[in-house]
Enzyme design. Structure first.
Site, PDB file in Angstrom:
ATOM      1  CB  CYS A  69       9.948  28.855 -15.078  1.00  0.00           C
ATOM      2  SG  CYS A  69      10.004  27.693 -16.460  1.00  0.00           S
ATOM      3  CG  HIS A  70       8.982  31.123 -20.519  1.00  0.00           C
ATOM      4  ND1 HIS A  70       9.749  31.904 -21.336  1.00  0.00           N
ATOM      5  CD2 HIS A  70       9.450  29.859 -20.696  1.00  0.00           C
ATOM      6  CE1 HIS A  70      10.631  31.161 -21.974  1.00  0.00           C
ATOM      7  NE2 HIS A  70      10.457  29.918 -21.607  1.00  0.00           N
TER       8      HIS A  70
ATOM      9  CG  ASN B  48      16.555  26.410 -16.556  1.00  0.00           C
ATOM     10  OD1 ASN B  48      15.758  26.630 -15.645  1.00  0.00           O
ATOM     11  ND2 ASN B  48      16.233  26.527 -17.824  1.00  0.00           N
TER      12      ASN B  48
ATOM     13  CG  HIS C  13      11.743  23.031 -16.694  1.00  0.00           C
ATOM     14  ND1 HIS C  13      13.120  23.173 -16.764  1.00  0.00           N
ATOM     15  CD2 HIS C  13      11.239  24.217 -17.135  1.00  0.00           C
ATOM     16  CE1 HIS C  13      13.440  24.375 -17.219  1.00  0.00           C
ATOM     17  NE2 HIS C  13      12.293  25.020 -17.448  1.00  0.00           N
TER      18      HIS C  13
END
Length: 466
Positions: free
Chosen positions: A178-179, A156, A214
């Site tokens: 990304c999880h 990130n 995000h």
């Protein structure tokens, strides 16, 4: 199960190979995959950390439960790691946790609080200044030594990292994983079970993903013939005041846990499911809404992740590393639920996969965001290629929330690569956590002070402007 000689052999360069988090996840997931094997070269600016992971990785491979056959080698240079690599994994900490202390906490002098501080907000902007020059160097090295490699980024700020790679080396084959989306799929699976009694795995939940890393959203979600948008609407109506029973998928005392009140509120306002953890979602929104102060964050059911917590967590991981290296602690071989290994298999032609990834919007996968913006959508992985899915347009109101962050991708990349303090100030003025809450002079002073606090991790040219 003993090793076989049937593994598809590949060469992997791991940049940030001393990682005490993502690298260990990668190692254990590889060990549980019977169809892959090969050589992993671990490169890190901390050579001792890379050597520790060489020991741990080779111990994992020697475990009788390991099905993948791998050899781990710590190497002293990026060139040695990259030379001939089929895949490049990047998971680094740009700067230090002391730099993050300034990123996260210095804005509090203006009453600005950040739940995470590594993607959006003033902390994400300053972290980008440290990160983009490093990724520019990685991209140039990949162009020279492994131009045909697939590059998977876990670092990130994800969007700026991936955008920098393509800016420097337009022909690079890179994407970011990304999880955060996985947690929202797991939440939908739990809601389905509570409503119908039907058990579903997270991966069985079909979703259309669109947004920025995000700050992702679902406009469609289903399990078999069940429309999960309707299911989510029921739970949002029932629990928007109290939070979802049992909170999230993590332990209730975890700093990462939330009770999904932010998701429920956003759904009731905009009609789409916000598909990231609440602490991430909160800092993409105007600062007076969810992250106004610590008490507001508590009321909304998420945590502010302090620098002290991160430093203490790193110390615990260092202690665990020492035990793993010495053999005082056994290595747990359990699947992480991450999809990186599945995507590698698909790129090797061994399977087909669909997953959410971060790529430039060059194919117009989100029709009403700029083409140069790095966006997060689903993509199909098969036959040695990645084909981003056409996710559609964002609703106008959500697009309006996205645009300042999309514009800041461009602004922050310019600031980082040109050492441009005025671009940093413009990004601060545009960011919703800061916009309209502070006087212009205060913002400019904050930007300069935060840059000064991270000068040790920036190119030397910054010293002439700050």
């Amino acid at each position: 199960m003993a090793h076989t000689e049937q593994n598809h052999s590949i060469s992997v360069a791991y940049v940030g190979g001393g990682s005490m988090a993502w690298a260990r996840i990668f190692m254990t997931d590889l060990a549980l995959e019977p169809d892959l094997g090969g050589h992993i070269r671990l490169y890190d600016v901390d050579m001792d950390a890379a050597k520790n992971n060489e020991i741990i990785g080779n111990r994992i491979t020697a475990d009788s439960r390991a099905r993948g056959k791998w050899r781990y080698t710590a190497v002293p240079s990026l060139r040695e790691a990259l030379d001939g690599a089929d895949f490049v994994i990047i998971s680094i900490l740009p700067g230090s946790f002391e730099h993050m202390r300034s990123d996260v906490h210095l804005p509090e002098r203006l009453g600005v609080y950040q739940p995470v501080g590594d993607t959006a907000g003033p902390g994400g902007i300053i972290r980008s200044l440290r990160t983009a020059p490093l990724f520019a160097g990685f991209a140039e090295a990949i162009r020279l030594y492994a131009p045909g490699a697939w590059v998977i980024n876990y670092t990130n700020p994800m969007s700026v990292c991936v955008r920098t790679l393509y800016h420097v080396f337009p022909k690079i084959k890179a994407f970011g994983c990304c999880h955060e989306v996985f947690g929202t799929q797991a939440l939908l699976a739990d809601m389905l079970r509570r409503r119908t009694g039907e058990e579903a795995e997270r991966g069985d939940i079909r979703v259309n993903v669109l947004g920025l890393n995000h700050f992702t959203w679902f406009d469609r979600a289903a399990y078999k013939e069940t429309n999960l948008m309707d299911v989510f609407a029921e739970f949002a109506g029932a629990y928007h005041q109290t939070g979802y029973p049992g909170g999230g998928s993590r332990a209730a005392d975890s700093v990462f846990d939330c009770n999904h009140r932010v998701k429920f509120d956003l759904f009731r306002r905009f009609g789409l499911i916000a598909a990231a953890g609440d602490r991430h979602l909160a800092e993409f929104m105007p600062g007076e809404q969810y992250a106004k102060d610590p008490e507001t964050a508590r009321e909304w059911g998420f945590h502010l992740t302090s620098a002290d917590w991160r430093i203490a967590d790193r110390a615990k991981k260092a202690e665990k590393t020492a035990r793993l290296v010495s053999g005082a602690e056994d290595i747990a071989l359990e699947p992480s639920g991450e999809e990186g290994i599945l995507l590698i298999k698909a790129l090797c032609g061994l399977t087909r996969a669909v997953s959410n990834v971060n790529l430039p919007n060059a194919a117009g996968q989100i029709g009403n965001l700029p083409l140069e913006t790095v966006v997060e959508t689903n993509a199909v992985f098969s036959g040695g290629e990645v084909r981003p899915a056409a996710a559609g347009d964002l609703p106008d109101e959500i697009r309006g929330l996205m645009l300042p962050h999309a514009e800041n991708q461009t602004e922050v990349l310019r600031a980082a690569l040109d050492c441009d303090i005025e671009a940093v100030c413009r990004a601060f003025e545009r960011d919703p956590l800061l916009s309209g809450r502070c006087a212009d002079a205060e913002l400019r002073a904050l930007a300069r002070d935060m840059v000064r606090n991270t000068l040790g991790a920036l190119p030397g040219e910054w010293r002439t402007v700050c």
